[in-house]
Design a protein around this motif. Sequence first.
Motif, PDB file in Angstrom:
ATOM      1  N   CYS A  16      15.694 -56.742  62.932  1.00 52.06           N
ATOM      2  CA  CYS A  16      15.237 -55.518  62.266  1.00 52.06           C
ATOM      3  C   CYS A  16      13.827 -55.178  62.747  1.00 52.06           C
ATOM      4  O   CYS A  16      12.934 -56.022  62.693  1.00 52.06           O
ATOM      5  CB  CYS A  16      15.217 -55.713  60.756  1.00 52.06           C
ATOM      6  N   ASP A  17      13.664 -53.956  63.221  1.00 54.60           N
ATOM      7  CA  ASP A  17      12.352 -53.457  63.630  1.00 54.60           C
ATOM      8  C   ASP A  17      11.776 -52.622  62.498  1.00 54.60           C
ATOM      9  O   ASP A  17      12.352 -51.597  62.131  1.00 54.60           O
ATOM     10  CB  ASP A  17      12.469 -52.600  64.893  1.00 54.60           C
ATOM     11  N   LEU A  18      10.664 -53.063  61.944  1.00 51.82           N
ATOM     12  CA  LEU A  18      10.012 -52.344  60.855  1.00 51.82           C
ATOM     13  C   LEU A  18       8.812 -51.582  61.393  1.00 51.82           C
ATOM     14  O   LEU A  18       7.999 -52.145  62.133  1.00 51.82           O
ATOM     15  CB  LEU A  18       9.550 -53.310  59.764  1.00 51.82           C
ATOM     16  N   ASP A  19       8.716 -50.320  61.033  1.00 44.80           N
ATOM     17  CA  ASP A  19       7.547 -49.514  61.354  1.00 44.80           C
ATOM     18  C   ASP A  19       6.451 -49.820  60.338  1.00 44.80           C
ATOM     19  O   ASP A  19       6.708 -50.399  59.281  1.00 44.80           O
ATOM     20  CB  ASP A  19       7.884 -48.025  61.315  1.00 44.80           C
ATOM     21  N   TYR A  20       5.249 -49.398  60.647  1.00 45.07           N
ATOM     22  CA  TYR A  20       4.104 -49.610  59.755  1.00 45.07           C
ATOM     23  C   TYR A  20       4.427 -49.122  58.348  1.00 45.07           C
ATOM     24  O   TYR A  20       4.911 -48.025  58.151  1.00 45.07           O
ATOM     25  CB  TYR A  20       2.891 -48.876  60.329  1.00 45.07           C
ATOM     26  N   ARG A  21       4.203 -49.966  57.345  1.00 46.67           N
ATOM     27  CA  ARG A  21       4.391 -49.741  55.903  1.00 46.67           C
ATOM     28  C   ARG A  21       5.855 -49.765  55.456  1.00 46.67           C
ATOM     29  O   ARG A  21       6.139 -49.548  54.296  1.00 46.67           O
ATOM     30  CB  ARG A  21       3.736 -48.442  55.430  1.00 46.67           C
ATOM     31  N   GLU A  22       6.801 -50.030  56.339  1.00 48.85           N
ATOM     32  CA  GLU A  22       8.191 -50.199  55.926  1.00 48.85           C
ATOM     33  C   GLU A  22       8.368 -51.594  55.349  1.00 48.85           C
ATOM     34  O   GLU A  22       7.656 -52.531  55.722  1.00 48.85           O
ATOM     35  CB  GLU A  22       9.147 -50.037  57.110  1.00 48.85           C
ATOM     36  N   SER A  23       9.345 -51.727  54.452  1.00 53.93           N
ATOM     37  CA  SER A  23       9.613 -53.041  53.879  1.00 53.93           C
ATOM     38  C   SER A  23      11.109 -53.224  53.666  1.00 53.93           C
ATOM     39  O   SER A  23      11.874 -52.271  53.665  1.00 53.93           O
ATOM     40  CB  SER A  23       8.868 -53.218  52.554  1.00 53.93           C
ATOM     41  N   MET A  24      11.496 -54.477  53.487  1.00 53.73           N
ATOM     42  CA  MET A  24      12.879 -54.830  53.199  1.00 53.73           C
ATOM     43  C   MET A  24      12.873 -56.167  52.478  1.00 53.73           C
ATOM     44  O   MET A  24      11.824 -56.807  52.352  1.00 53.73           O
ATOM     45  CB  MET A  24      13.707 -54.904  54.481  1.00 53.73           C
ATOM     46  N   TYR A  25      14.031 -56.576  51.982  1.00 58.76           N
ATOM     47  CA  TYR A  25      14.100 -57.877  51.332  1.00 58.76           C
ATOM     48  C   TYR A  25      15.365 -58.598  51.769  1.00 58.76           C
ATOM     49  O   TYR A  25      16.312 -57.997  52.270  1.00 58.76           O
ATOM     50  CB  TYR A  25      13.998 -57.766  49.808  1.00 58.76           C
ATOM     51  N   ALA A  26      15.347 -59.924  51.604  1.00 56.93           N
ATOM     52  CA  ALA A  26      16.438 -60.755  52.085  1.00 56.93           C
ATOM     53  C   ALA A  26      16.543 -62.016  51.238  1.00 56.93           C
ATOM     54  O   ALA A  26      15.635 -62.354  50.479  1.00 56.93           O
ATOM     55  CB  ALA A  26      16.194 -61.142  53.536  1.00 56.93           C
ATOM     56  N   GLU A  27      17.659 -62.713  51.387  1.00 54.50           N
ATOM     57  CA  GLU A  27      17.816 -64.012  50.745  1.00 54.50           C
ATOM     58  C   GLU A  27      16.695 -64.931  51.219  1.00 54.50           C
ATOM     59  O   GLU A  27      16.251 -64.838  52.369  1.00 54.50           O
ATOM     60  CB  GLU A  27      19.170 -64.624  51.107  1.00 54.50           C
ATOM     61  N   SER A  28      16.256 -65.838  50.371  1.00 51.54           N
ATOM     62  CA  SER A  28      15.064 -66.627  50.675  1.00 51.54           C
ATOM     63  C   SER A  28      15.234 -67.574  51.858  1.00 51.54           C
ATOM     64  O   SER A  28      14.256 -67.944  52.488  1.00 51.54           O
ATOM     65  CB  SER A  28      14.617 -67.409  49.446  1.00 51.54           C
ATOM     66  N   ASP A  29      16.441 -67.963  52.201  1.00 57.10           N
ATOM     67  CA  ASP A  29      16.614 -68.890  53.320  1.00 57.10           C
ATOM     68  C   ASP A  29      17.239 -68.212  54.537  1.00 57.10           C
ATOM     69  O   ASP A  29      17.747 -68.876  55.428  1.00 57.10           O
ATOM     70  CB  ASP A  29      17.455 -70.088  52.893  1.00 57.10           C
ATOM     71  N   ALA A  30      17.172 -66.878  54.624  1.00 58.40           N
ATOM     72  CA  ALA A  30      17.845 -66.140  55.690  1.00 58.40           C
ATOM     73  C   ALA A  30      16.965 -65.850  56.906  1.00 58.40           C
ATOM     74  O   ALA A  30      17.480 -65.636  57.990  1.00 58.40           O
ATOM     75  CB  ALA A  30      18.382 -64.818  55.140  1.00 58.40           C
ATOM     76  N   GLN A  66      12.968 -62.871  49.545  1.00 55.81           N
ATOM     77  CA  GLN A  66      11.822 -62.634  50.415  1.00 55.81           C
ATOM     78  C   GLN A  66      11.626 -61.129  50.557  1.00 55.81           C
ATOM     79  O   GLN A  66      12.584 -60.403  50.787  1.00 55.81           O
ATOM     80  CB  GLN A  66      12.063 -63.202  51.809  1.00 55.81           C
ATOM     81  N   THR A  67      10.397 -60.687  50.448  1.00 54.19           N
ATOM     82  CA  THR A  67      10.058 -59.300  50.749  1.00 54.19           C
ATOM     83  C   THR A  67       9.222 -59.307  52.014  1.00 54.19           C
ATOM     84  O   THR A  67       8.192 -59.973  52.075  1.00 54.19           O
ATOM     85  CB  THR A  67       9.275 -58.655  49.586  1.00 54.19           C
ATOM     86  N   ILE A  68       9.688 -58.599  53.010  1.00 54.35           N
ATOM     87  CA  ILE A  68       8.995 -58.519  54.289  1.00 54.35           C
ATOM     88  C   ILE A  68       8.460 -57.106  54.438  1.00 54.35           C
ATOM     89  O   ILE A  68       9.205 -56.141  54.267  1.00 54.35           O
ATOM     90  CB  ILE A  68       9.929 -58.858  55.468  1.00 54.35           C
ATOM     91  N   GLU A  69       7.155 -56.969  54.722  1.00 60.10           N
ATOM     92  CA  GLU A  69       6.542 -55.655  54.850  1.00 60.10           C
ATOM     93  C   GLU A  69       5.661 -55.610  56.092  1.00 60.10           C
ATOM     94  O   GLU A  69       4.989 -56.573  56.422  1.00 60.10           O
ATOM     95  CB  GLU A  69       5.697 -55.334  53.618  1.00 60.10           C
ATOM     96  N   ALA A  70       5.700 -54.477  56.764  1.00 58.78           N
ATOM     97  CA  ALA A  70       4.843 -54.257  57.931  1.00 58.78           C
ATOM     98  C   ALA A  70       3.504 -53.728  57.433  1.00 58.78           C
ATOM     99  O   ALA A  70       3.259 -52.533  57.421  1.00 58.78           O
ATOM    100  CB  ALA A  70       5.510 -53.279  58.889  1.00 58.78           C
ATOM    101  N   LYS A  71       2.634 -54.638  57.006  1.00 62.79           N
ATOM    102  CA  LYS A  71       1.365 -54.244  56.398  1.00 62.79           C
ATOM    103  C   LYS A  71       0.291 -53.883  57.413  1.00 62.79           C
ATOM    104  O   LYS A  71      -0.502 -52.991  57.177  1.00 62.79           O
ATOM    105  CB  LYS A  71       0.843 -55.365  55.491  1.00 62.79           C
ATOM    106  N   SER A  72       0.249 -54.593  58.525  1.00 63.73           N
ATOM    107  CA  SER A  72      -0.828 -54.330  59.480  1.00 63.73           C
ATOM    108  C   SER A  72      -0.335 -53.725  60.790  1.00 63.73           C
ATOM    109  O   SER A  72      -1.109 -53.594  61.726  1.00 63.73           O
ATOM    110  CB  SER A  72      -1.608 -55.615  59.756  1.00 63.73           C
ATOM    111  N   GLY A  73       0.927 -53.368  60.843  1.00 66.96           N
ATOM    112  CA  GLY A  73       1.486 -52.758  62.045  1.00 66.96           C
ATOM    113  C   GLY A  73       2.968 -53.039  62.141  1.00 66.96           C
ATOM    114  O   GLY A  73       3.518 -53.775  61.338  1.00 66.96           O
ATOM    115  N   PRO A  74       3.636 -52.450  63.123  1.00 62.49           N
ATOM    116  CA  PRO A  74       5.074 -52.664  63.270  1.00 62.49           C
ATOM    117  C   PRO A  74       5.385 -54.090  63.698  1.00 62.49           C
ATOM    118  O   PRO A  74       4.521 -54.805  64.215  1.00 62.49           O
ATOM    119  CB  PRO A  74       5.476 -51.658  64.347  1.00 62.49           C
TER     120      PRO A  74
END
Length: 131
Positions: A16-30, A66-74
């Motif tokens: 998954c390619d996240l652009d700046y400020r995009e976020s997603m979530y996933a199972e904790s062990d994925a 898990q919440t993954i966010e592109a906080k400082s860049g893609p």
Amino acid sequence: MNYKIQYQDAFSLLLCDLDYRESMYAESDAMVYMTGGLSIEGNMGKGGLLGGLARKVLTNESFFVQTIEAKSGPGTVAFAPVSLGSIEAVDMDGSYTLSVQKGGFLAATSGINVGTRMQNLAQGVLSREGF
């Protein structure tokens, strides 16, 4: 968000390619790996404490997500299922709901609501999947 599924039939990998400020979530062990620019945070998900307890007790899935966010860049993040099998992409437009068996959820964009539902007594006993 752009995504690509690699090795579809065995040892599947979701990139998954996240652009700046995009976020997603996933199972904790994925998560397999993530590149710079992304941050990761563990939390109980949208259901809070009760949602986390329901996932753990009723389905034996992870208490945390898990919440993954592109906080400082893609950046790019890769996910893989815990058990062997394929990954299937499902586009959700809000016009329907989807039920999957326990262990069937891998990852979603931040706009998707994931909940836990319990089977009735007969299905829980006869299906060998639990409640």
